[in-house]
Design an enzyme around this catalytic site. Structure first.
Site, PDB file in Angstrom:
ATOM      1  N   HIS A 128      80.412  55.459  54.531  1.00  0.00           N
ATOM      2  CA  HIS A 128      81.537  54.935  53.709  1.00  0.00           C
ATOM      3  C   HIS A 128      81.096  55.088  51.887  1.00  0.00           C
ATOM      4  CE1 HIS A 128      83.297  52.981  56.840  1.00  0.00           C
ATOM      5  NE2 HIS A 128      82.309  52.198  57.127  1.00  0.00           N
TER       6      HIS A 128
ATOM      7  N   HIS B 199      84.258  52.912  62.281  1.00  0.00           N
ATOM      8  CA  HIS B 199      84.970  52.927  60.956  1.00  0.00           C
ATOM      9  C   HIS B 199      85.296  54.284  60.341  1.00  0.00           C
ATOM     10  CE1 HIS B 199      82.541  49.127  61.591  1.00  0.00           C
ATOM     11  NE2 HIS B 199      83.910  48.523  61.399  1.00  0.00           N
TER      12      HIS B 199
ATOM     13  N   ASP C 274      79.033  51.589  66.619  1.00  0.00           N
ATOM     14  CA  ASP C 274      79.801  50.449  66.755  1.00  0.00           C
ATOM     15  C   ASP C 274      81.028  50.659  67.589  1.00  0.00           C
ATOM     16  OD1 ASP C 274      80.307  52.313  64.732  1.00  0.00           O
ATOM     17  OD2 ASP C 274      80.320  50.734  63.136  1.00  0.00           O
TER      18      ASP C 274
HETATM   19  N1  Q9C Z   1      84.280  41.041  59.582  1.00  0.00           N
HETATM   20  C1  Q9C Z   1      79.473  50.740  59.065  1.00  0.00           C
HETATM   21  O1  Q9C Z   1      79.541  50.666  60.286  1.00  0.00           O
HETATM   22  N2  Q9C Z   1      82.750  44.673  56.999  1.00  0.00           N
HETATM   23  N3  Q9C Z   1      80.037  50.130  57.938  1.00  0.00           N
HETATM   24  C2  Q9C Z   1      83.542  44.462  57.828  1.00  0.00           C
HETATM   25  C3  Q9C Z   1      83.819  42.367  59.461  1.00  0.00           C
HETATM   26  C4  Q9C Z   1      82.540  46.197  56.758  1.00  0.00           C
HETATM   27  C5  Q9C Z   1      80.777  48.640  58.689  1.00  0.00           C
HETATM   28  C6  Q9C Z   1      83.661  42.874  57.848  1.00  0.00           C
HETATM   29  C7  Q9C Z   1      81.994  46.959  57.736  1.00  0.00           C
HETATM   30  C8  Q9C Z   1      81.354  48.192  57.436  1.00  0.00           C
HETATM   31  C9  Q9C Z   1      78.638  51.962  58.521  1.00  0.00           C
HETATM   32 ZN    ZN Z   2      81.012  51.404  61.300  1.00  0.00          ZN
END
Ligand code: Q9C
Ligand code: ZN
Length: 348
Positions: free
Chosen positions: A163, A201, A288
């Protein structure tokens, strides 16, 4: 495969992230990487190595100098404001939306935190810069191993990277491991590099780094940004711009997507990488997509992950893996090593 692990990863341990108006415990915790290391003790996939330090010039191939300076000094500035701040993490609370200027870094520290970030879920702590730098070193070392002739290498590091953009942090990420690896492969002689991001993501940071470039293809399979983080990027109509037109492919899938549909998307992604005639591959490996992930919405099972590794190995490309998301902490080690095992036992 050589596995470059990050001996400094524990230095980055956030206390909290903003979620639905409150501070909640972080999902991106040191135990994630410990579980992968532990699983690798039981099922060794290769030599475990600490990386040599990353020269700043190699970070600047992807990230702006002013962003790197900000990261390097942020914690000291935060504590200089008030010694009591040492007991709290840095989180932004104000950002330059459309119409605001981003070319004049404010003197005000909080305003600068917002300038260099896009969410309030990515705490910066006393050890973040050290952990992130050594993590970047893992990515560069993995790319160097592949350039030297290894079939594959794994940058096993946290915080994750995909990200993070040229000059912004977010989504638990600070330095973009996958982008650094891809750029290192280019700088080391690969003519065309493909990034195939399988984290749940969208890999917005990597897409942004390479969006106007024809030499790096970016492909991402992810939860549809209409409902899933990072929301503001990752749609199917983002195909690149300028010289990079046609070298970005987004494959958004709805929440609830299972392995058959996900695998069909992977095959579409792989076909595009072949059509691009990539001579090296970077796989930002997020786990994930797992059914048990607490913040994600696909339903892959542990037994599916070896098949992911097999498909990637069958591409026959020198491959760098970078460790990204995956928040079902107890299973993230098994799922990660399942991918590596499927990869290792498959020949193109
Ligand atoms: N309720 C990666 O997997 N926030 N980042 C989500 C969830 C951000 C994930 C909140 C998630 C970022 C590298
Ligand atoms: Zn992720």
């Amino acid at each position: 495969m050589k596995i470059f692990h990050n001996p400094d990863h524990r230095a980055h341990s956030g206390r909290h992230e903003m979620y639905r108006g409150r501070l909640v415990a972080c999902h991106e915790v040191p135990a994630r990487l410990d579980h992968v290391m532990n699983e690798l003790q039981h099922r060794p996939m290769g030599e475990l190595l600490a990386p040599p330090p990353a020269p700043r010039a190699r970070l600047e191939r992807v990230h702006s100098a002013r962003y790197l300076d900000f990261l390097a000094h942020a914690w000291n500035e935060w504590v200089a404001q008030d010694p009591a701040n040492a007991e709290m993490d840095v989180l932004p609370s104000v950002w330059p939306a459309r119409g605001f200027r981003s070319d004049v870094p404010p003197d005000n520290f909080s305003a600068r935190v917002g300038l260099f970030s896009f969410d309030a879920g990515t705490p910066l702590t006393a050890g973040t810069w050290q952990a992130a730098q050594t993590g970047a070193a893992c990515a560069l070392a993995a790319a160097d191993a592949v350039l030297a002739g290894d079939r594959s290498a794994f940058a096993l590091t946290r915080p994750p990277g995909h990200h993070a953009g040229p000059d912004f942090l977010g989504g638990y990420c600070f330095l973009n491991s996958g982008a650094l690896a891809a750029q290192a492969l280019r700088d080391g002689g690969a003519q065309r590099v493909a990034v195939l991001d399988v984290d749940y993501h969208h890999g917005n940071g990597t897409q942004t780094v390479f969006y106007d470039r024809a030499d790096v293809l970016t492909v991402s399979i992810h939860g549809d940004p209409r409902t899933e983080y990072p929301f503001y990027l990752g749609h199917a109509d983002e195909t690149g711009e300028g010289n990079g037109l046609g070298t970005n492919l987004n494959l958004p899938l709805p929440r609830g997507t299972g392995f058959d549909t996900w695998l069909a998307a992977l095959d579409t992604a792989i076909a595009r990488v072949h059509a691009f005639r990539a001579d090296a591959l970077v796989v930002p490996l997020g786990l994930d997509s797992f059914e048990g992930d607490p913040i994600s919405g696909f339903t892959l099972r542990s037994a599916d992950y070896p098949r992911v590794g097999e498909r990637l190995a069958a591409m026959g490309l020198p491959t760098v893996f970078t460790f990204e998301g995956g928040y079902a902490v107890a299973e993230v080690g098994i799922n990660t090593v399942n991918v590596l095992e499927g990869f290792q036992h498959t020949r193109a």
